[in-house]
Design a protein around this motif. Structure first.
Motif, PDB file in Angstrom:
ATOM      1  N   SER A  14       0.829  -1.206   0.000  1.00  0.00           N
ATOM      2  CA  SER A  14       0.000   0.000   0.000  1.00  0.00           C
ATOM      3  C   SER A  14       0.864   1.257   0.000  1.00  0.00           C
ATOM      4  N   VAL A  15       1.920   1.243   0.808  1.00  0.00           N
ATOM      5  CA  VAL A  15       2.832   2.394   0.883  1.00  0.00           C
ATOM      6  C   VAL A  15       3.538   2.605  -0.444  1.00  0.00           C
ATOM      7  N   LEU A  16       3.998   1.517  -1.058  1.00  0.00           N
ATOM      8  CA  LEU A  16       4.679   1.613  -2.345  1.00  0.00           C
ATOM      9  C   LEU A  16       3.745   2.147  -3.427  1.00  0.00           C
ATOM     10  N   SER A  17       2.495   1.673  -3.395  1.00  0.00           N
ATOM     11  CA  SER A  17       1.504   2.136  -4.371  1.00  0.00           C
ATOM     12  C   SER A  17       1.223   3.621  -4.193  1.00  0.00           C
ATOM     13  N   THR A  18       1.085   4.058  -2.934  1.00  0.00           N
ATOM     14  CA  THR A  18       0.824   5.470  -2.642  1.00  0.00           C
ATOM     15  C   THR A  18       1.991   6.338  -3.088  1.00  0.00           C
ATOM     16  N   VAL A  21       1.919   6.786  -6.827  1.00  0.00           N
ATOM     17  CA  VAL A  21       0.905   7.755  -7.259  1.00  0.00           C
ATOM     18  C   VAL A  21       1.388   9.171  -7.010  1.00  0.00           C
ATOM     19  N   ILE A  22       1.984   9.415  -5.837  1.00  0.00           N
ATOM     20  CA  ILE A  22       2.503  10.750  -5.512  1.00  0.00           C
ATOM     21  C   ILE A  22       3.583  11.148  -6.500  1.00  0.00           C
ATOM     22  N   ARG A  23       4.521  10.238  -6.750  1.00  0.00           N
ATOM     23  CA  ARG A  23       5.632  10.540  -7.662  1.00  0.00           C
ATOM     24  C   ARG A  23       5.122  10.821  -9.075  1.00  0.00           C
ATOM     25  N   LEU A 172      -9.696  30.592  -0.971  1.00  0.00           N
ATOM     26  CA  LEU A 172      -9.891  29.709   0.181  1.00  0.00           C
ATOM     27  C   LEU A 172     -10.268  28.291  -0.257  1.00  0.00           C
ATOM     28  N   LEU A 173     -11.186  28.196  -1.227  1.00  0.00           N
ATOM     29  CA  LEU A 173     -11.645  26.888  -1.679  1.00  0.00           C
ATOM     30  C   LEU A 173     -10.538  26.095  -2.369  1.00  0.00           C
ATOM     31  N   MET A 174      -9.743  26.755  -3.203  1.00  0.00           N
ATOM     32  CA  MET A 174      -8.660  26.063  -3.887  1.00  0.00           C
ATOM     33  C   MET A 174      -7.552  25.659  -2.916  1.00  0.00           C
ATOM     34  N   SER A 175      -7.333  26.461  -1.893  1.00  0.00           N
ATOM     35  CA  SER A 175      -6.361  26.081  -0.854  1.00  0.00           C
ATOM     36  C   SER A 175      -6.842  24.825  -0.141  1.00  0.00           C
ATOM     37  N   GLY A 176      -8.138  24.794   0.164  1.00  0.00           N
ATOM     38  CA  GLY A 176      -8.713  23.610   0.790  1.00  0.00           C
ATOM     39  C   GLY A 176      -8.645  22.399  -0.123  1.00  0.00           C
ATOM     40  N   LEU A 177      -8.847  22.609  -1.428  1.00  0.00           N
ATOM     41  CA  LEU A 177      -8.825  21.508  -2.382  1.00  0.00           C
ATOM     42  C   LEU A 177      -7.421  20.910  -2.501  1.00  0.00           C
ATOM     43  N   ILE A 178      -6.404  21.755  -2.415  1.00  0.00           N
ATOM     44  CA  ILE A 178      -5.019  21.273  -2.450  1.00  0.00           C
ATOM     45  C   ILE A 178      -4.750  20.366  -1.251  1.00  0.00           C
ATOM     46  N   LEU A 179      -5.169  20.806  -0.066  1.00  0.00           N
ATOM     47  CA  LEU A 179      -5.024  19.979   1.136  1.00  0.00           C
ATOM     48  C   LEU A 179      -5.795  18.670   0.990  1.00  0.00           C
ATOM     49  N   TYR A 180      -7.031  18.770   0.522  1.00  0.00           N
ATOM     50  CA  TYR A 180      -7.900  17.604   0.399  1.00  0.00           C
ATOM     51  C   TYR A 180      -7.326  16.582  -0.581  1.00  0.00           C
ATOM     52  N   GLU A 181      -6.925  17.035  -1.767  1.00  0.00           N
ATOM     53  CA  GLU A 181      -6.453  16.103  -2.787  1.00  0.00           C
ATOM     54  C   GLU A 181      -5.110  15.481  -2.415  1.00  0.00           C
ATOM     55  N   ILE A 186      -2.286  10.548  -0.343  1.00  0.00           N
ATOM     56  CA  ILE A 186      -1.478   9.935   0.722  1.00  0.00           C
ATOM     57  C   ILE A 186      -2.203   8.768   1.385  1.00  0.00           C
ATOM     58  N   HIS A 187      -3.505   8.926   1.604  1.00  0.00           N
ATOM     59  CA  HIS A 187      -4.268   7.909   2.324  1.00  0.00           C
ATOM     60  C   HIS A 187      -4.971   6.915   1.397  1.00  0.00           C
ATOM     61  N   GLY A 188      -4.602   6.933   0.116  1.00  0.00           N
ATOM     62  CA  GLY A 188      -5.115   5.931  -0.808  1.00  0.00           C
ATOM     63  C   GLY A 188      -6.495   6.180  -1.350  1.00  0.00           C
ATOM     64  N   GLY A 189      -7.050   7.365  -1.102  1.00  0.00           N
ATOM     65  CA  GLY A 189      -8.373   7.674  -1.625  1.00  0.00           C
ATOM     66  C   GLY A 189      -8.360   7.969  -3.111  1.00  0.00           C
ATOM     67  N   GLU A 190      -7.226   8.429  -3.622  1.00  0.00           N
ATOM     68  CA  GLU A 190      -7.052   8.704  -5.046  1.00  0.00           C
ATOM     69  C   GLU A 190      -5.885   7.861  -5.539  1.00  0.00           C
ATOM     70  N   THR A 191      -6.168   6.900  -6.411  1.00  0.00           N
ATOM     71  CA  THR A 191      -5.129   6.004  -6.909  1.00  0.00           C
ATOM     72  C   THR A 191      -4.798   6.250  -8.371  1.00  0.00           C
ATOM     73  N   ASN A 192      -5.489   7.183  -8.997  1.00  0.00           N
ATOM     74  CA  ASN A 192      -5.252   7.488 -10.410  1.00  0.00           C
ATOM     75  C   ASN A 192      -4.505   8.827 -10.502  1.00  0.00           C
ATOM     76  N   TYR A 193      -3.247   8.760 -10.923  1.00  0.00           N
ATOM     77  CA  TYR A 193      -2.433   9.980 -10.930  1.00  0.00           C
ATOM     78  C   TYR A 193      -2.877  10.977 -12.005  1.00  0.00           C
TER      79      TYR A 193
END
Length: 221
Positions: A14-18, A21-23, A172-181, A186-193
């Motif tokens: 899971s860590v390797l997969s995450t 995706v980040i990279r 404000l919304l885009m700052s929040g979206l950056i944090l959210y995404e 990181i937590h595996g909620g988004e697996t498609n880069y």
């Protein structure tokens, strides 16, 4: 003992997969930002006019739909560059308008610096703290929809005060979206880069244009 080993292997996978995706996300994001900057620069250099609100929306949502549809194939990469290049093209005339002002160059540079500082700061915070910001999803979805509709209203009815309010809300919304995404990756909620790249790119794009509008107003331009 066997269950523990299995759990450890799953966690490691899971860590390797995450990390992958980040990279891949940040690599593709860097390339699309560079390509968008190139198309925006060409648009400025050629003095191209803005395509207009209707064509901009049709082009954006059409390319976004194609990117989403082909996100799991090689065509997804092609449409990501088509989408970000198109957005850069529509940004060029806006930048040209600001550059034509007496202190326009300074406004554009401040907006770029502010965008970079906010994105890098929030991304670093999400990555280092590894906090889960998934709780922001519903609020961001509703907030962005309301702000988008309000922005259209400000354009059609020519209400400068509403337009400024929408720009402030988008910062404000885009700052929040950056944090959210970032947290989502990181937590595996988004697996498609591909989709992660699109979300972060759109966040950066809207953050920059909103800061540009606010800084232009603050400079009485």
């Amino acid at each position: 003992m066997e269950n523990r080993i299995t759990t450890m292997r799953r966690t490691e996978a899971s860590v390797l997969s995450t990390n992958k995706v980040i990279r891949n996300t940040y690599m593709l994001l860097s390339l699309t930002l560079a390509f968008s900057a190139l198309t925006a620069g060409l648009s400025v250099a050629m003095g191209l006019p803005h395509p207009g609100l209707i064509l901009t929306l049709v082009g954006y949502f059409g390319l976004l739909f194609l990117t989403t549809k082909f996100r799991n194939s090689g065509l997804g990469i092609v449409f990501v560059f088509a989408l970000t290049g198109f957005m850069g093209f529509t940004l060029g005339p806006i930048i040209s308008a600001y550059l034509s002002l007496p202190n326009g160059g300074s406004i554009v540079m401040q907006a770029m610096a502010g965008t970079a500082a906010i994105f890098l700061g929030l991304s670093a915070y999400a990555v280092t703290t590894r906090k889960d910001f998934s709780f922001m999803g519903g609020f961001l979805m509703v907030g962005i929809l309301v702000a988008f509709l309000a922005g259209l209203g400000a354009v059609f009815f020519s209400i400068p005060a509403l337009s400024l309010t929408v720009s402030a809300a988008f910062v404000l919304l885009m700052s929040g979206l950056i944090l959210y995404e970032t947290s989502n990756i990181i937590h595996g909620g988004e697996t498609n880069y591909v989709m992660a790249t699109v979300t972060l790119f759109v966040s950066i794009f809207n953050l920059f244009t909103s800061l540009l509008h606010l800084l232009g107003f603050a400079s009485n331009d």
